[in-house]
Design an enzyme around this catalytic site. Structure first.
Site, PDB file in Angstrom:
ATOM      1  N   GLU A   1      20.225 -16.717  52.766  1.00  0.00           N
ATOM      2  CA  GLU A   1      19.398 -16.166  53.842  1.00  0.00           C
ATOM      3  C   GLU A   1      20.204 -15.965  55.114  1.00  0.00           C
ATOM      4  O   GLU A   1      19.704 -15.395  56.082  1.00  0.00           O
ATOM      5  CB  GLU A   1      18.254 -17.127  54.187  1.00  0.00           C
TER       6      GLU A   1
ATOM      7  N   ARG B   1       6.760 -22.071  47.978  1.00  0.00           N
ATOM      8  CA  ARG B   1       6.962 -22.449  49.395  1.00  0.00           C
ATOM      9  C   ARG B   1       6.215 -23.762  49.626  1.00  0.00           C
ATOM     10  O   ARG B   1       4.979 -23.750  49.727  1.00  0.00           O
ATOM     11  CB  ARG B   1       6.414 -21.373  50.328  1.00  0.00           C
TER      12      ARG B   1
ATOM     13  N   ARG C   1      11.136 -24.689  46.520  1.00  0.00           N
ATOM     14  CA  ARG C   1      12.033 -24.742  47.689  1.00  0.00           C
ATOM     15  C   ARG C   1      11.684 -25.968  48.515  1.00  0.00           C
ATOM     16  O   ARG C   1      10.504 -26.228  48.781  1.00  0.00           O
ATOM     17  CB  ARG C   1      11.838 -23.480  48.531  1.00  0.00           C
TER      18      ARG C   1
ATOM     19  N   HIS D   1      -1.091  -9.641  60.467  1.00  0.00           N
ATOM     20  CA  HIS D   1      -1.950 -10.524  59.673  1.00  0.00           C
ATOM     21  C   HIS D   1      -2.699  -9.735  58.613  1.00  0.00           C
ATOM     22  O   HIS D   1      -2.823 -10.148  57.474  1.00  0.00           O
ATOM     23  CB  HIS D   1      -2.991 -11.206  60.568  1.00  0.00           C
TER      24      HIS D   1
ATOM     25  N   ARG E   1      12.470 -10.910  62.487  1.00  0.00           N
ATOM     26  CA  ARG E   1      11.468 -10.501  61.501  1.00  0.00           C
ATOM     27  C   ARG E   1      10.099 -10.568  62.184  1.00  0.00           C
ATOM     28  O   ARG E   1       9.831 -11.470  62.943  1.00  0.00           O
ATOM     29  CB  ARG E   1      11.523 -11.394  60.257  1.00  0.00           C
TER      30      ARG E   1
ATOM     31  N   CYS F   1      14.045 -13.464  46.287  1.00  0.00           N
ATOM     32  CA  CYS F   1      12.646 -13.829  46.496  1.00  0.00           C
ATOM     33  C   CYS F   1      12.102 -13.332  47.824  1.00  0.00           C
ATOM     34  O   CYS F   1      11.004 -13.696  48.218  1.00  0.00           O
ATOM     35  CB  CYS F   1      12.459 -15.335  46.366  1.00  0.00           C
TER      36      CYS F   1
ATOM     37  N   ASP G   1      14.728 -13.310  55.714  1.00  0.00           N
ATOM     38  CA  ASP G   1      15.618 -13.896  56.715  1.00  0.00           C
ATOM     39  C   ASP G   1      16.988 -13.244  56.705  1.00  0.00           C
ATOM     40  O   ASP G   1      17.575 -13.029  57.758  1.00  0.00           O
ATOM     41  CB  ASP G   1      15.740 -15.412  56.492  1.00  0.00           C
TER      42      ASP G   1
HETATM   43  C1  PEP Z   1      13.043 -15.061  52.882  1.00  0.00           C
HETATM   44  O1  PEP Z   1      13.495 -15.403  53.979  1.00  0.00           O
HETATM   45  O2  PEP Z   1      13.279 -13.949  52.349  1.00  0.00           O
HETATM   46  C2  PEP Z   1      12.129 -15.965  52.154  1.00  0.00           C
HETATM   47  C3  PEP Z   1      11.708 -15.669  50.940  1.00  0.00           C
HETATM   48  O3  PEP Z   1      11.722 -17.080  52.802  1.00  0.00           O
HETATM   49  P1  PEP Z   1      10.522 -17.094  53.872  1.00  0.00           P
HETATM   50  O4  PEP Z   1       9.907 -15.723  53.913  1.00  0.00           O
HETATM   51  O5  PEP Z   1       9.576 -18.148  53.417  1.00  0.00           O
HETATM   52  O6  PEP Z   1      11.253 -17.446  55.137  1.00  0.00           O
HETATM   53 MG    MG Z   2      13.319 -17.472  54.605  1.00  0.00          MG
END
Ligand code: PEP
Ligand code: MG
Length: 571
Positions: free
Chosen positions: A427, A289, A325, A191, A461, A498, A451
């Protein structure tokens, strides 16, 4: 005295010079009195009062965090309120009081038991241990009438050192006064790290126990880019850090040294992020997002509310591309009113586009209506829409069909609208393998390395135990990216990125060399990435990328990235 260096994990590529202020919130509890001297009724009432006060504090901090950091980050305080009222925890404390412990000892004992349980679970559950510690310490402070060290009014130029910083601690830090923070524990996805990025604070985490040797009042440099804390820095180190802190914000489009335009855009989650995207010189929005519109409320936002939010983003970046998105919930992004299923492996379950084409199809249609209306809201706006977590062509075709039928509905209702540019996120390994099949049907790909790395490497992750495996610098992840870019060649399909990887200026040359057209990141690193783009020559970047791609191991990739020597010398 010569400077010395402590290594850790830099979570923002920023530097700060300042003076150490140690933050040690934990006070040891004295031994409890004998059980017969404890009046359970009084202690239960004290616990209840502390809980009520804690809840009020959490609500205030939530509001402040939503305003200063972002709605998504603020949601952590909702989880705290849930924990605070969790019957398993409150029953545990009540039982311990009834067994003869004073309220503070009962809190300490019960919470510490849960902290240990969560830590042993590891992964995402392990991260919840920090939340429990945060609530425990808050209750202990309230029970002891203790004053909290006020992190929001530290002397200007303070560098905060701590064992760990909880979300509530970090949210209090004032970026105009604090020159950075450094912690003993923590990783890139803690965090504290996420807050540091949102607040654009220099920060290094996970330094280890060696940090305890740095005394209050010592002069230090927090070197986020160099993953280190420099203690008693010499003049040269300080000057270099100060120069980096004074990073130049470019507001126009940037080109490589040989004149190739690379779009450097921002990832945003809140309307506050839009402001920092503009301030940091973003060329557009590469990832909006939309989850944040759906979090922390009792029901989903309606079509008009969403429309307003999308139009606000388009107005902030008039004439620039804004990539929105569609809703990406499930996995680690819970939304209480959606009644998400309890899944053993939520990251492999019903998330992203799977929900939009399944149980959330009505929400999906509402979102598309708002998006198509926003796309047609004014001349000169450039809305693009992308789908999260696509794995099959059927998903793409089904989603596109929904766009077409919503567009037909709007047409027959006489509502102004337009079809936006249409793309998918890459992803999943499935999407990367099938990229040549997807490319003819979309306008763009946006590679989500957060992802993609977790799915390519089968390494969750956010799970620190496998963070080395889930690193985007793993050769297998680089190959998935390379395959995606190559598959798009020859089609009218641009390729963006991204995920977090795009915001790492140490990788800009590699990404340009791989052929990425657009880089989208948390606003904080935009100036550094723009700077790195201008220093890149595409021809040598391509040779450099081929050299890095050829590495056998992640360590070799890291060495080749750091040792930016000409590949020709190696060959
Ligand atoms: C990703 O998965 O790299 C991404 C940008 O989407 P999020 O982090 O929102 O899952
Ligand atoms: Mg993602």
């Amino acid at each position: 005295m010569a400077e010395r260096t402590l290594s850790g994990v830099g979570v923002t590529p920023l530097s700060g010079v300042g003076t150490v202020v140690w933050y040690r919130p934990d006070a040891d509890l004295a031994d409890p009195p004998a059980a017969e001297d404890v009046d359970a009724t009084t202690e239960l009432a004290r616990f209840d009062d502390a809980r009520t006060e804690a809840e009020a504090e959490l609500k205030t901090e939530r509001a402040r965090t939503a305003e200063r950091v972002g709605e998504e980050e603020a949601a952590v305080f909702d989880a705290h309120v849930q924990f605070l009222n969790d019957p398993q925890i409150t029953d545990g404390v009540t039982d311990a009081i009834e067994d003869g412990l004073p309220a503070e000892h009962a809190v300490e004992q019960t919470f510490s038991g849960f902290v240990e349980q969560f830590e042993n679970m590891g992964g995402r559950m392990g991260e919840r241990a920090d939340d429990l510690r945060d609530i425990r310490d808050r209750l202990l402070r309230l029970l002891s009438d203790g004053e909290r060290v006020d992190l929001s009014s530290l002397p200007k130029g303070s560098v905060v050192l701590a064992e760990r910083l909880t979300p509530s601690d970090t949210a209090q830090l004032d970026p105009t006064r604090v020159a950075g923070f450094v912690t003993v524990t923590g990783g890139r996805t803690s965090h504290a790290a996420i807050f540091a990025r949102s607040l654009a604070l220099p920060a290094v985490v996970g330094v280890g126990e060696g940090l305890q040797s740095v005394d209050d009042g010592t002069e230090v440099v927090v070197d986020g880019e160099g993953d280190r804390l420099v203690v008693e820095p010499d003049e040269e180190t300080k000057t270099a850090a100060a120069a980096e802190a004074d990073v130049h914000v470019r507001s126009g489009d940037v080109e490589t040294a040989d004149g190739v335009g690379i779009e450097v855009a921002a990832n945003v989650g809140t309307l506050a992020d839009l402001e920092s995207a503009v301030d940091r010189g973003a060329d557009g929005i590469g990832l909006f997002r939309t989850e944040f519109l759906f979090l922390d409320r009792e029901s989903p936002p309606d079509e008009d509310e969403q429309y307003e939010a999308y139009v606000e983003a388009l107005e902030s970046f008039y004439h620039d591309r804004v990539v929105v998105r569609t809703l990406d919930v499930g996995g680690d992004k819970p939304v209480p009113y959606l009644d998400l299923p309890d899944e053993e492996n939520p990251f492999l379950g019903e998330r992203g586009i799977r929900r939009s084409l399944g149980p959330d199809s009505a929400l999906f249609e509402t979102q598309i209506r708002a998006l198509l209306r926003a796309a047609g809201s004014a001349d000169g706006t450039r809305l693009s829409v992308m789908l999260p977590l696509v794995a099959t062509l059927d998903e793409l075709f089904d989603a596109r069909e929904t766009f077409v039928s919503v567009s037909d509905d709007l047409e027959s209702e006489g509502v102004a609208h337009e079809m936006p540019e249409f793309g998918i996120m890459i992803e999943t390994p499935a999407a990367a393998f099938m990229a040549d099949k997807f490319a003819p049907h979309v306008d763009f790909f946006s590679i989500g390395t957060n992802d993609l790395a977790q799915y390519v490497m089968a390494a969750e992750r956010g799970n620190e135990r496998v963070s080395d495996l889930g690193d985007y610098r793993q050769p297998a992840v680089l190959r998935a990216i390379d395959a995606t870019v190559s598959a798009a060649e020859g089609h009218d399909c641009w390729v963006g990125m991204c995920g977090e990887m795009a915001g790492d200026p140490a990788l800009t040359e590699l990404l340009v060399g791989l052929g990425i057209d657009e880089l989208s990141m948390s606003p904080v690193t935009i100036p550094q990435v723009k700077e790195a783009v201008t220093k890149t020559d595409t021809e040598s970047a391509e040779a450099f990328a081929a050299h890095v791609l050829d590495a056998d191991t992640k360590d070799e990739v890291v060495r080749r990235l750091a040792d930016d020597d000409s590949p020709a010398q190696e060959n």
